[in-house]
Design an enzyme around this catalytic site. Structure first.
Site, mmCIF file in Angstrom:
data_model
loop_
_atom_site.group_PDB
_atom_site.id
_atom_site.type_symbol
_atom_site.label_atom_id
_atom_site.label_comp_id
_atom_site.label_asym_id
_atom_site.label_seq_id
_atom_site.Cartn_x
_atom_site.Cartn_y
_atom_site.Cartn_z
ATOM 1 N N LYS A 132 0.872 -1.175 0.000
ATOM 2 C CA LYS A 132 0.000 0.000 0.000
ATOM 3 C C LYS A 132 0.909 1.225 0.000
ATOM 4 O O LYS A 132 1.453 1.616 1.022
ATOM 5 C CB LYS A 132 -0.904 -0.005 1.236
ATOM 6 C CG LYS A 132 -2.268 0.709 1.038
ATOM 7 C CD LYS A 132 -2.182 2.193 0.742
ATOM 8 C CE LYS A 132 -1.936 2.994 1.991
ATOM 9 N NZ LYS A 132 -1.951 4.476 1.709
ATOM 10 N N GLU A 190 9.222 1.314 11.368
ATOM 11 C CA GLU A 190 10.207 2.391 11.320
ATOM 12 C C GLU A 190 9.429 3.689 11.435
ATOM 13 O O GLU A 190 8.676 4.053 10.532
ATOM 14 C CB GLU A 190 11.012 2.394 10.019
ATOM 15 C CG GLU A 190 12.058 3.494 9.995
ATOM 16 C CD GLU A 190 12.524 3.871 8.601
ATOM 17 O OE1 GLU A 190 12.931 5.044 8.421
ATOM 18 O OE2 GLU A 190 12.469 3.013 7.703
ATOM 19 N N CYS A 216 13.588 10.969 7.781
ATOM 20 C CA CYS A 216 13.364 10.638 9.187
ATOM 21 C C CYS A 216 14.666 10.590 9.977
ATOM 22 O O CYS A 216 14.680 10.820 11.183
ATOM 23 C CB CYS A 216 12.623 9.313 9.305
ATOM 24 S SG CYS A 216 13.482 7.925 8.514
ATOM 25 N N GLU A 248 8.639 15.760 15.796
ATOM 26 C CA GLU A 248 9.197 15.698 14.448
ATOM 27 C C GLU A 248 8.474 16.669 13.515
ATOM 28 O O GLU A 248 7.273 16.560 13.292
ATOM 29 C CB GLU A 248 9.076 14.276 13.899
ATOM 30 C CG GLU A 248 9.745 14.081 12.558
ATOM 31 C CD GLU A 248 9.690 12.643 12.086
ATOM 32 O OE1 GLU A 248 10.705 12.140 11.585
ATOM 33 O OE2 GLU A 248 8.617 12.022 12.226
#
Length: 495
Positions: free
Chosen positions: A188, A263, A296, A394
């Site tokens: 996906k 992750e 990231c 973040e």
């Protein structure tokens, strides 16, 4: 399963290449009743209407993967590896098309996609194909005269849900070991960047991958993604994305006890010690703006020793001023746009709230008015309020913060002072000092006097809320396969 007869009506031309907008299920293209719009972040131009998957298409894909699993699992490792190498060959033959397509879709630098990202896609398949054949083994050992033999058995259907910042590379970093392990896959892709996944599906077909072994369902996370992770027929779920989404997936997976590899986010420190080479430190800090800050692993929290803070800031600012922000297709551009209007506004909100909280914006902090659209200027926030969201959450954009410290104890506390533990960068001129710092950092990957050096043999993953599990080398097979130990007694044989 229903395929659409009029294939031409379901193709769009992207960077001179025809891309099918339908799902890829069981080796055929499958349309949906509804679509979603895909636009380019470069200039907002319309790219096409993409098939919008729901639970129905997800069930078809999982069923196709289940039916294909016994045959693929029984395929000899050398034969599996040969197909993975053919996939890599086709990726290499289509690097230009894939690179241009992905640049249009997510705004990443074309030069980076050509030189690094798409070649890495091919490398993902070659590496795990070779690892399967040459390195996936464990020495037999004895227990009181009994022999122990460790093996890796295919586990079943793997669901892989991937992000938009490096769509195909991050997808194939999971697809390759899953296929090598003998699993079948349902992918996906992120709804903001679906194009290279669809084109890649055609390459797997050309490479001779059996129908149903690899499937792609496009759509929104709340629809296609939610239906996928809740499916009881899955054997594995691999997800790359945010912590809140991972929690939702974990709850769904728990119902079926489906193992997950996550992750997740990062808020990594870039530590500049007093003994650091200032020019090297400034150069490494500038690298944290790579991909418009949409990585990231970036060390977005600059932690600089107070004795060199002024000198570092001057060198860093000078280097940032030399960066060129512009159309990512231009080879002179260093920074492109943010991926989507929603994400651009999220970044703006973080910076605006930091300003309101009294933080000093050294440079940037706003849209690049000369370019308009989704181009956010590289930004440095100086001495933000400790514990504020700009320090702890973040941002995932070209926004760095800078804090100073005076002792090693203080910098360790600052570095480990978030809920994340994905990566860290340490800049030091003294080996023993660097080692003393790295041993106390909580992070899955630490770079010393460098950044973004990645080897597929290394374990990759995050600590704390930056992830669950490790992938890379045998660690990937440990996740995508069922690891089995067979113990054989020395007696009882009739020979």
């Amino acid at each position: 399963m229903t395929s659409t007869d009029s294939a031409t009506s379901h193709h769009i031309e992207v960077a001179g290449v025809a891309v099918d907008t339908r799902h890829y299920i069981g080796g055929v293209r499958v349309a949906s009743a509804e679509t979603f719009t895909n636009t380019s972040p470069i200039d907002g131009s319309f790219l096409g209407e993409i098939a919008r998957g729901t639970g129905s298409e997800v069930q078809q894909a999982v069923q196709a993967a289940r039916e294909a699993f016994p045959g693929w699992a029984a395929t000899a490792p050398t034969a599996r590896a040969a197909i993975l190498h053919r996939i890599a060959d086709l990726v290499e033959q289509n690097v230009d098309a894939l690179a241009n397509m992905e640049t249009l879709d997510n705004g990443g630098l074309l030069r980076s996609n050509l030189r690094g990202v798409m070649p890495r896609v091919a490398h993902n398949f070659r590496f795990f194909a070779d690892w399967l054949v040459e390195n996936l083994k464990h020495d037999d050992f004895e227990t009181r005269g009994h022999s122990n033999h460790v093996s890796w058995d295919p586990s079943g259907v793997a669901a892989i849900i991937t992000p938009w910042n490096a769509p195909l590379m991050l997808a194939t970093w999971r697809i390759a070991p899953a296929l090598a392990a003998g699993d079948t896959v349902v992918l996906k892709p992120a709804e903001w960047t679906p194009l290279t996944a669809s084109f890649f599906a055609d390459l797997t077909k050309q490479a001779g991958l059996p129908d149903g072994v690899f499937n792609v369902v496009q759509g929104y996370g709340a629809e296609a993604g939610a239906a996928l992770v809740a499916n009881p027929a899955l054997s594995r779920i691999s997800f790359t994305g945010s912590v809140p989404t991972a929690k939702t997936i974990a709850r769904a997976a728990a119902e079926n006890l489906t193992p997950c590899s996550f992750e997740l986010g990062g808020k990594s420190p870039c530590i500049v010690l007093a003994d650091a080479d200032i020019e090297l430190a400034a150069s490494l800090a500038v690298e944290q703006y790579d991909n418009a800050g949409q990585i990231c692993l970036s060390g977005t929290r600059l932690l600089v020793h107070e004795s060199i803070a002024s000198e570092f800031t001057s060198a860093f600012t000078r280097k940032v001023e030399s960066l060129v922000q512009g159309d990512p297709r231009d080879p002179l551009s260093d920074i492109g746009p943010q991926v989507h209007r929603t994400h651009f506004e999220r970044i703006t909100g973080f910076v605006d709230r930091a300003k309101a909280d009294g933080a000093t914006i050294v440079f940037g902090g706003e849209q690049n008015s000369g370019l308009g659209g989704l181009y956010f200027r590289p930004t440095l926030v100086d001495e933000p309020t400790p514990g504020s969201e700009i320090v702890t959450q973040e941002v995932f954009g070209p926004v760095l913060t800078m804090q100073t410290f005076s002792t090693d104890e203080e910098v360790i506390e600052l570095a480990n002072g978030t809920e994340f533990g994905l990566a860290a960068v340490v800049v030091s001129g003294d080996r023993s000092h660097a080692e003393a710092i790295t041993t106390r950092l909580v992070a899955g990957t630490i770079w010393v006097n460098c950044f973004f050096v990645r080897d597929l043999r290394a374990p990759f993953g995050g600590s704390k809320k930056s992830g669950v599990g490790r992938e890379g080398g045998t660690w990937s097979f440990d996740f995508y396969a069922d690891v089995k130990n067979t113990v054989v007694a020395p007696n009882g044989w009739k020979e």
